[in-house]
Design an enzyme around this catalytic site. Structure first.
Site, PDB file in Angstrom:
ATOM      1  N   TYR A 177      -1.996   0.548   9.953  1.00 55.15           N
ATOM      2  CA  TYR A 177      -2.216  -0.174   8.691  1.00 55.15           C
ATOM      3  C   TYR A 177      -0.930  -0.163   7.850  1.00 55.15           C
ATOM      4  O   TYR A 177      -0.448  -1.220   7.414  1.00 55.15           O
ATOM      5  CB  TYR A 177      -3.366   0.481   7.920  1.00 55.15           C
ATOM      6  CG  TYR A 177      -3.509  -0.042   6.522  1.00 55.15           C
ATOM      7  CD1 TYR A 177      -3.851  -1.366   6.290  1.00 55.15           C
ATOM      8  CD2 TYR A 177      -3.289   0.787   5.423  1.00 55.15           C
ATOM      9  CE1 TYR A 177      -3.965  -1.856   4.997  1.00 55.15           C
ATOM     10  CE2 TYR A 177      -3.404   0.307   4.129  1.00 55.15           C
ATOM     11  CZ  TYR A 177      -3.735  -1.013   3.917  1.00 55.15           C
ATOM     12  OH  TYR A 177      -3.844  -1.498   2.639  1.00 55.15           O
ATOM     13  N   THR A 202       0.816  -1.213   0.000  1.00 54.76           N
ATOM     14  CA  THR A 202       0.000   0.000   0.000  1.00 54.76           C
ATOM     15  C   THR A 202       0.848   1.259   0.000  1.00 54.76           C
ATOM     16  O   THR A 202       1.959   1.270   0.553  1.00 54.76           O
ATOM     17  CB  THR A 202      -0.899   0.000   1.256  1.00 54.76           C
ATOM     18  OG1 THR A 202      -1.471   1.295   1.412  1.00 54.76           O
ATOM     19  CG2 THR A 202      -0.126  -0.299   2.521  1.00 54.76           C
TER      20      THR A 202
HETATM   21  N1  UFG Z   1     -12.946  10.533   2.696  1.00 53.06           N
HETATM   22  C1  UFG Z   1     -13.915  11.435   3.060  1.00 53.06           C
HETATM   23  N2  UFG Z   1     -15.160  10.969   3.326  1.00 53.06           N
HETATM   24  C2  UFG Z   1     -15.495   9.641   3.267  1.00 53.06           C
HETATM   25  C3  UFG Z   1     -14.490   8.711   2.892  1.00 53.06           C
HETATM   26  C4  UFG Z   1     -13.229   9.197   2.623  1.00 53.06           C
HETATM   27  O1  UFG Z   1     -13.665  12.643   3.141  1.00 53.06           O
HETATM   28  O2  UFG Z   1     -16.643   9.282   3.539  1.00 53.06           O
HETATM   29  C5  UFG Z   1     -11.592  11.017   2.385  1.00 53.06           C
HETATM   30  C6  UFG Z   1     -10.550  10.474   3.343  1.00 53.06           C
HETATM   31  O3  UFG Z   1     -10.467  11.262   4.514  1.00 53.06           O
HETATM   32  C7  UFG Z   1      -9.309  10.541   2.478  1.00 53.06           C
HETATM   33  C8  UFG Z   1      -9.829  10.257   1.066  1.00 53.06           C
HETATM   34  O4  UFG Z   1     -11.222  10.535   1.120  1.00 53.06           O
HETATM   35  O5  UFG Z   1      -8.795  11.823   2.499  1.00 53.06           O
HETATM   36  C9  UFG Z   1      -9.647   8.824   0.637  1.00 53.06           C
HETATM   37  O6  UFG Z   1     -10.108   7.984   1.702  1.00 53.06           O
HETATM   38  P1  UFG Z   1     -10.422   6.444   1.501  1.00 53.06           P
HETATM   39  O7  UFG Z   1     -10.999   5.944   2.772  1.00 53.06           O
HETATM   40  O8  UFG Z   1     -11.184   6.246   0.243  1.00 53.06           O
HETATM   41  O9  UFG Z   1      -8.989   5.797   1.240  1.00 53.06           O
HETATM   42  P2  UFG Z   1      -7.615   5.970   2.049  1.00 53.06           P
HETATM   43  O10 UFG Z   1      -6.787   6.961   1.285  1.00 53.06           O
HETATM   44  O11 UFG Z   1      -7.829   6.210   3.487  1.00 53.06           O
HETATM   45  O12 UFG Z   1      -7.006   4.523   1.955  1.00 53.06           O
HETATM   46  C10 UFG Z   1      -6.942   3.832   0.733  1.00 53.06           C
HETATM   47  C11 UFG Z   1      -6.869   2.359   1.037  1.00 53.06           C
HETATM   48  C12 UFG Z   1      -5.589   2.030   1.683  1.00 53.06           C
HETATM   49  C13 UFG Z   1      -4.427   2.591   0.911  1.00 53.06           C
HETATM   50  C14 UFG Z   1      -4.602   4.043   0.646  1.00 53.06           C
HETATM   51  C15 UFG Z   1      -3.466   4.491  -0.214  1.00 53.06           C
HETATM   52  O13 UFG Z   1      -7.926   1.957   1.896  1.00 53.06           O
HETATM   53  O14 UFG Z   1      -5.500   0.631   1.708  1.00 53.06           O
HETATM   54  O15 UFG Z   1      -5.830   4.247   0.004  1.00 53.06           O
HETATM   55  O16 UFG Z   1      -3.645   5.738  -0.773  1.00 53.06           O
HETATM   56  F1  UFG Z   1      -3.299   2.449   1.639  1.00 53.06           F
END
Ligand code: UFG
Length: 340
Positions: free
Chosen positions: A141, A117
């Site tokens: 994670y 990741t």
């Molecule tokens: N976000 C929101 N509202 C939501 C969901 C997400 O504002 O309801 C924001 C998060 O705060 C973040 C962005 O959208 O800023 C992306 O969030 P995600 O939950 O879609 O994904 P993450 O970036 O947290 O994590 C994902 C994968 C991980 C990986 C990561 C790498 O779940 O496994 O991308 O970029 F490591």
């Protein structure tokens, strides 16, 4: 030869199984169905329901099938959950992976493809991020996955296990043929949540923080379509089978979109406005993650086909509609949501 796919009943693993079958490969899936779906694994792929950390079970699979490669997808993947329940992440993503590696070395498995990741980089000092950049994860994670990268590298050196570590950025979208998509209940990933909000399956969406040091204050991510991502795994497998060296590659498109930009695309593609509320930052979120993609392109000759955010969003919308348009009697179990 047969490929063992751990987590092959899940979102990304399930797309990998489809791609392997499309390529004429033999596939055994090992999945405990904690977040995956039995119906995501269709014959001729064989599904073994169980825990990839169960060494007796894994050894039995190795004895019963001619496995030459493991594609290891099974993991816990929700960043905020890793902050509140870190030991669960160190058990699933690290300790159990250690057991899997021990079984792999005992049975002289040749090739290992590992789902890592972008979270291993933490808060990057420069953008785009290159594979050689410092690894300073800021959440459990990312640390749980980085430890497995290290175990794999050490095991590779000591036991001649060749590997490709793929560091995923933000995976989204669905099979272009409509066979599979992201079905996780209570999903937290932005595009999935936004599509559900557009279709009225959620009352709206929270934006976690608009005070980041980015162009519009919201976090920037590099969204990669799931079929493009699994194509990189098939190329990694081919590379290893041809005797290629072990590799670590970023998987993204090299383009960043802010949360607000993603929401605009979802509203535009769906033609539906939905309620958006600004909330506090979510623990563990780096401000910006954008992949440097020169390495994967040169080492695996990987060329993406779906590098277009509106296309990715359209696939996610189509899949979400399919999930929810099933007649109520078919919704008796979560698995049925995927059937047909
Ligand atoms: N976000 C929101 N509202 C939501 C969901 C997400 O504002 O309801 C924001 C998060 O705060 C973040 C962005 O959208 O800023 C992306 O969030 P995600 O939950 O879609 O994904 P993450 O970036 O947290 O994590 C994902 C994968 C991980 C990986 C990561 C790498 O779940 O496994 O991308 O970029 F490591």
């Amino acid at each position: 030869m047969t490929v063992l796919v751990t987590g092959g009943a899940g979102y990304i693993g399930g797309h990998m199984v489809l791609a392997l079958l499309d390529a004429g490969e033999k596939v055994v899936v090992l999945d405990d169905l904690s977040t995956g779906f039995r119906s995501a694994v269709q014959p001729p792929a064989k599904l073994v329901v169980g825990d990839f950390g169960d060494m007796a079970l894994v050894e039995r699979i190795f004895r019963e099938h001619s496995i030459d490669a493991i594609a290891h997808f099974a993991a816990k993947i929700v960043v905020p959950e890793s902050v509140t329940d870190p030991l669960r992440y160190y058990l699933n993503n690290t300790a159990k992976a250690r057991n899997l590696l021990e079984c792999a070395t005992r049975h002289k498995i040749k090739h290992f493809i590992f789902s890592s990741t972008a979270a291993v980089y933490g808060e990057p000092q420069s953008s785009p991020i290159h594979e050689t950049d410092p690894l300073v994860p800021i959440n459990p994670y990312g640390r749980s996955k980085l430890m497995t990268e290290w175990m794999l590298q050490d095991t590779g050196k000591a036991h001649g296990l060749n590997y490709v570590i793929l560091r995923y950025f933000n995976v989204a979208g669905a099979d272009p043929k409509g066979r599979l998509g992201q079905s996780t209940p209570q999903a937290t990933h932005l595009i999935k949540v936004a599509v559900q909000a557009a279709l009225g399956f959620r009352p709206g969406l929270e934006v976690f923080g608009n005070d980041y040091p980015t162009k519009d204050g919201t976090c920037i991510r590099d969204y990669i379509q799931v079929t493009d991502l699994v194509a990189a795994h098939l190329m990694a497998l081919e590379h290893l089978r041809k005797g290629g060296e072990s590799l670590i590659c970023n998987c993204g498109y090299g383009k960043g979109f802010s949360v607000f930009e993603v929401l605009d695309v979802v509203k535009e593609v769906s033609g539906i406005d939905f309620k958006v509320q600004i909330s506090a930052r979510r623990p563990g979120d780096p401000a910006s993650l954008v992949a440097g993609v020169g390495h994967i392109k040169s080492m695996l000759n990987w060329t993406p086909k779906y590098d277009d955010l509106p296309t990715i969003v359209r696939q996610a919308l189509d899949w979400e509609r399919r999930l929810h348009n099933k007649p109520m009697r078919e919704k008796s179990s979560a698995e049925d949501l995927l059937a047909g």
